[in-house]
Scaffold this motif. Structure first.
Motif, short mmCIF file in Angstrom:
data_model
loop_
_atom_site.label_atom_id
_atom_site.label_comp_id
_atom_site.label_asym_id
_atom_site.label_seq_id
_atom_site.Cartn_x
_atom_site.Cartn_y
_atom_site.Cartn_z
N GLN A 22 27.46 43.15 32.50
CA GLN A 22 28.15 41.99 33.06
C GLN A 22 27.46 41.54 34.34
O GLN A 22 26.82 42.34 35.03
CB GLN A 22 29.62 42.32 33.35
CG GLN A 22 30.44 42.51 32.07
CD GLN A 22 31.94 42.58 32.32
OE1 GLN A 22 32.37 43.11 33.33
NE2 GLN A 22 32.71 42.03 31.39
N SER A 23 27.62 40.25 34.62
CA SER A 23 27.25 39.73 35.94
C SER A 23 28.47 39.03 36.50
O SER A 23 29.09 38.21 35.84
CB SER A 23 26.10 38.73 35.82
OG SER A 23 25.98 38.04 37.06
N ASP A 24 28.80 39.37 37.75
CA ASP A 24 29.94 38.72 38.42
C ASP A 24 29.45 37.80 39.54
O ASP A 24 30.18 37.51 40.48
CB ASP A 24 30.93 39.76 38.95
CG ASP A 24 30.30 40.65 40.04
OD1 ASP A 24 29.14 40.43 40.40
OD2 ASP A 24 31.00 41.56 40.52
N ALA A 25 28.17 37.37 39.44
CA ALA A 25 27.61 36.53 40.50
C ALA A 25 28.09 35.09 40.39
O ALA A 25 27.96 34.32 41.34
CB ALA A 25 26.08 36.58 40.45
N GLY A 26 28.63 34.71 39.23
CA GLY A 26 29.22 33.38 39.08
C GLY A 26 28.22 32.32 38.66
O GLY A 26 27.03 32.37 39.00
N GLY A 27 28.71 31.37 37.86
CA GLY A 27 28.00 30.14 37.50
C GLY A 27 26.57 30.35 37.02
O GLY A 27 26.27 31.23 36.22
N GLU A 28 25.71 29.52 37.57
CA GLU A 28 24.31 29.48 37.15
C GLU A 28 23.61 30.81 37.43
O GLU A 28 22.80 31.28 36.64
CB GLU A 28 23.62 28.33 37.90
CG GLU A 28 22.19 28.06 37.49
CD GLU A 28 22.05 27.94 35.97
OE1 GLU A 28 21.05 28.48 35.45
OE2 GLU A 28 22.92 27.35 35.30
N VAL A 29 23.95 31.44 38.55
CA VAL A 29 23.32 32.71 38.91
C VAL A 29 23.63 33.78 37.87
O VAL A 29 22.76 34.51 37.41
CB VAL A 29 23.80 33.19 40.30
CG1 VAL A 29 23.03 34.43 40.72
CG2 VAL A 29 23.64 32.10 41.33
N ALA A 30 24.90 33.86 37.47
CA ALA A 30 25.31 34.82 36.46
C ALA A 30 24.59 34.54 35.15
O ALA A 30 24.09 35.46 34.48
CB ALA A 30 26.81 34.79 36.26
N ARG A 31 24.51 33.27 34.78
CA ARG A 31 23.83 32.92 33.53
C ARG A 31 22.37 33.34 33.57
O ARG A 31 21.83 33.88 32.62
CB ARG A 31 23.95 31.41 33.26
CG ARG A 31 25.22 31.04 32.47
CD ARG A 31 25.20 29.60 31.98
NE ARG A 31 25.30 28.65 33.10
CZ ARG A 31 26.46 28.29 33.66
NH1 ARG A 31 27.61 28.77 33.21
NH2 ARG A 31 26.48 27.45 34.67
#
Lengths: 458, 458
Positions: A278-287
């Protein structure tokens, strides 16, 4: 002593009925021995804890401190004639200071309740052991608990700023601080964290909080060899990616989860390992983070990858990981081990577990926190079959032996307790043991705090 | 004893010439007392360190361990008749393991050399004390050093996985691990980190490394009151932003830097505080992070903000912060203090320093790591003027008193050493002192490791 304690704490706080005390005499580790307590005591404030410690010191009665009892090492198991000191009634969240991103909390607060309370202030308390919906902060501190968050957010000790601890003579130590940085004296707070109730009784903690992360995006990847999955983990580390979660399931875990959930995880019948990230960095960063992880998985020969930023879908994918232990109950009773190895050695550990499984003739399912190398090979056996129990124990020990040989440790997050004492000695050697005993002797000269747990004094 | 040591270590490793030993008898803290060493010893391997410790144990000669001598608390100052144990010849980077993001390093390696070495592997060792171009890893470990990185990356102890330590009897303790997680026994590594040479001699460390961050973008903001700057820091914390650097300079620091650099920082003549922030998240994320910080500064009444992602320009802006201590030498000798306060109390601390400055009639310039509340009020005085020296000392103490009253600590990162012993006692109280003495007594029963530093045994 009990009469005195009843006078000080009230009679409802001092329990001696064998049926009741029996229910407080074990944690969740089936292999660990336990004894019959003299009494179970439930103080509701720090003065009550001090009274118990003083009374026990006077009467030379050992004290086994305990939270909810979710432990997996027998550290909270009673010994004969002890007082079980149950900390669940010290259950106040004393303060949440959003301006300084910290909170002050008593040990009896349930991890999930604390998480929910700080979340209302937009804050995040990272440590999330699997039992987070019923384990208590005090137990988390005493075992230095980990969880799924650790790959990005560290373990319990990384969140601790300060502690209050009742010492062997009943005095109250206030150590640590409310500031982010501080080097006034020895780091006593981190000495007590993870000391499994052998040095004192934690009655309050000041913990640092993080900003609340974004809703996570999720990636799942299937591999037809564990080596390929292991390589993907090592590549992730080497390339400097820090997902907020990176779990691994071996073939045996996948099968158990699929059967239990009556679903096909889509990994194919040859799938030997599943990585969940998982990535919880949010938005474009997570993608971007998930795309980079997906690329690594594909480069390492993943046979299937699937990424989603849909929360509900992510939760469903994660469910396969979360149900593994429950799913294994289809086949018998589980006994979960806990080793941590360098992240480059994960595949070797899983292969070794498969070999041990064949040797002992028992199912061993490996799930683990791949991102930090902390693996939980879980052995399934029939508890009423003595021979199976003996083989389960053998497998448990062989996994620890292998963990050490791979450059790892015999416990990544569950602790030593009453089940891994000999293994602690093997891991840290005679000089390490001597220092442990010197410190224990210095702080608990009568050896009344959880004696014989973690290590013996002789 | 010296004959024996010369035989074991070679005669060049044992120095007794008073001119030479004198140059090893002090660190960078002018207020701390120092004595005349019996000898200065420079072993080049762990066996040499063990030989020194054993010889001193036999002869009951105290040992003061020391790195480069960049410390600011007198912890490395010699005492009369001691052996100064200089660790700078244990200067090997033993291993860099990129696959597990860790390194094994000896204490004599200079911080900057270590940073550069791991950077070649795309890795990052965060701790960056101001003296990073000449201080050594061993000193960093012994003082639990911080730096500018801490707001995002923590202090030295947060990077430590394992240690090797020579104990009082000359035996070698190997503690900690190579894995990310591990809870086998007490967290001894973190007990030795920050113990200022009072418990043992660190001969090797295994440290966790981070992925190399992106080139930083920089924001500078000017405020016409320190309160407004303090509010901007607290808002940054509360809103969950984590810049990779967040420094503050008060009016006195700004003026000194402007005069020294012969430039106008563009903050205007009414500027009372400057915040310098960086984001190393890279690209669009860094731009968004800096924009959010800029918005907060403007909301809090900044009179000037300027953001750039140009590296060279960022370096020039940061230069103002970096030259402050040197710039203060225009006016006299500086004496830098070190308190850490909750991040909501920074403005009060700066205002208090201005008040103290007026009271004692000496210039006090405040620079600090605003993002973690660690402030370095720096007092300027004439060293040959006894009265000024006394007033400087008074200001130094009054700042510590204020730090405690604001809920802070008397040392955020420089340590206790020989200069803040009474203050340690005031901060942690009698129970805390007792536990310190119990641990010291347990591990160093003859009190030979840096005796009388940090605290006295009686």
């Amino acid at each position: 002593m009990l009469t005195k304690l009843r006078a000080e704490l009230g009679k409802d706080a001092v329990l001696t009925d064998a049926d009741v005390t029996g229910s407080y005499s074990r944690d969740m580790m089936p292999l660990a021995p336990s004894g019959r307590p003299l009494a179970v005591v439930l103080p509701s404030d720090v003065e009550g804890v001090q009274a118990v410690v003083r009374a026990c010191a006077e009467a030379k009665v050992p004290i086994v401190p305990r939270g909810a009892g979710s432990g997996l090492s027998g550290a909270a198991n009673a010994i004969d004639g002890c007082v079980v000191l149950v900390m669940t009634k010290l259950d106040q969240i004393v303060e949440i200071d959003a301006g300084n991103r910290l909170a002050v909390v008593q040990p009896g607060v349930v991890n999930l309740d604390f998480r929910n309370a700080v979340e209302k202030h937009g804050l995040f308390y990272p440590p999330d052991p699997s039992s987070y919906d019923w384990c208590t902060i005090g137990g988390n501190l005493s075992t230095n608990a980990g969880g799924l968050c650790c790959v990005k957010y560290g373990v319990t000790t990384d969140s601790v700023l300060g502690l209050e601890v009742v010492l062997a003579d009943g005095s109250l130590l206030k150590t640590g601080r409310r500031t982010v940085k501080g080097v006034a004296g020895y780091d006593l707070a981190r000495l007590f964290v993870g000391s499994e109730g052998t040095l004192g009784v934690i009655t309050q903690a000041t913990v640092a909080l993080k900003p609340l992360p974004q809703a996570p995006g999720t990636l799942v990847a299937g591999f037809d060899t564990t080596e390929a999955a292991g390589t993907a983990v090592a590549r992730t580390v080497r390339e400097g990616l820090v997902p907020s979660l990176m779990e691994i399931m071996d073939a045996s875990s996948i099968k158990a989860a699929e059967t239990y959930l009556r679903t096909d995880l889509g990994a194919g019948s040859d799938c030997q390992a599943l990585l969940l990230c998982q990535s919880d960095a949010g938005g474009e960063v997570a993608r971007r983070e998930l795309a980079a992880l997906e690329q690594i998985c594909n480069d390492c020969g993943a046979t299937m990858t699937y990424a989603t930023d849909d929360l509900e879908e992510g939760r469903m994918l994660m469910q396969a990981r979360r149900v593994v232990l429950t799913a294994l109950e289809q086949y018998g009773v589980w006994l979960t081990d806990d080793v941590s190895v360098p992240r480059t050695r994960i595949a070797e550990l899983i292969a070794g577990c498969q070999r041990i499984s064949e040797e002992v003739g028992l199912r061993i399912a490996v799930v683990g926190h791949a991102g930090d190398g902390n693996m939980h090979p879980t052995i399934v056996y029939q508890p009423d079959d003595e021979d199976e129990f003996a083989r389960a124990r053998r497998a448990f020990d062989e996994i620890l032996d292998m963990g050490l040989k791979l450059g790892g440790t015999v416990t990544g997050e569950h602790g030593v307790g009453k089940i891994k004492k000999e293994w602690l000695e093997r891991e840290i050697g005679p000089v390490g043991m001597r220092v442990h005993r010197q410190i224990k002797q210095a702080l608990d000269p009568e050896n009344l705090f959880n004696p014989g747990s973690m290590f013996s004094m002789t």
